[in-house]
Scaffold this motif. Sequence first.
Motif, PDB file in Angstrom:
ATOM      1  N   ARG A  66       0.984  -1.267  -0.042  1.00  5.80           N
ATOM      2  CA  ARG A  66      -0.238  -0.043  -0.027  1.00  5.80           C
ATOM      3  C   ARG A  66       0.748   1.167   0.026  1.00  5.80           C
ATOM      4  NH1 ARG A  66      -5.709   0.606   1.165  1.00  5.80           N
ATOM      5  NH2 ARG A  66      -6.047   2.539   0.407  1.00  5.80           N
ATOM      6  N   GLU A  69       2.495   1.547  -3.595  1.00  8.91           N
ATOM      7  CA  GLU A  69       1.062   1.040  -4.518  1.00  8.91           C
ATOM      8  C   GLU A  69       1.550   1.456  -5.838  1.00  8.91           C
ATOM      9  OE1 GLU A  69      -3.512   1.816  -4.672  1.00  8.91           O
ATOM     10  OE2 GLU A  69      -2.313   2.948  -3.259  1.00  8.91           O
ATOM     11  N   HIS A  90      -8.122   3.040  -4.481  1.00  4.57           N
ATOM     12  CA  HIS A  90      -6.792   2.493  -4.617  1.00  4.57           C
ATOM     13  C   HIS A  90      -6.605   0.939  -5.108  1.00  4.57           C
ATOM     14  CE1 HIS A  90      -4.941   5.087  -1.614  1.00  4.57           C
ATOM     15  NE2 HIS A  90      -6.220   5.047  -0.930  1.00  4.57           N
ATOM     16  N   ILE A  92      -4.600  -1.147  -4.782  1.00  4.00           N
ATOM     17  CA  ILE A  92      -4.257  -2.232  -3.592  1.00  4.00           C
ATOM     18  C   ILE A  92      -5.429  -1.674  -2.626  1.00  4.00           C
ATOM     19  CG2 ILE A  92      -2.633  -2.878  -1.837  1.00  4.00           C
ATOM     20  CD1 ILE A  92      -1.653  -3.392  -4.561  1.00  4.00           C
TER      21      ILE A  92
END
Length: 139
Positions: A66, A69, A90, A92
């Motif tokens: 994260r 990313e 996101h 991720i």
Amino acid sequence: PYGTWSAHIKSWMKCSEDERVLVLSYEDLKKDLKGSVQKVNKHCGFGLSEDRVEELVPQFTFDWMRKNEGFFHPRSVRWVRKEDEGEDFHFIRKGQVGDGKKLFSSQHFDQLRFMINQTFPKEGEGLPTFILPFLDGIL
């Protein structure tokens, strides 16, 4: 153009008996990341030492991915955000087992159930066991 998810799973399950194929689920990785990395190391014959595995494991955590990313955005396809995702999108996501179920509506579950029943007509016979917890209550 690529076929259904269930057909994809079925095609890979034909390979599950092949010693060249190692099947790991996300749940396996979340439960025992280091043990999973050791399995991959052994299976692929990388020959990484225990110290090297220890050194690498933090880079395989969700938190590390994260924070980094940008390494994981798909390059082979254009990723399209939905209007309501805004800037908080996101690639991720949360890194939680089972979180994907929250994205499914009842219509999605109906479509998934139909697709699985078309691919595995004998009440899901042949489905890989690691998928069954996700499908609990769906089939």
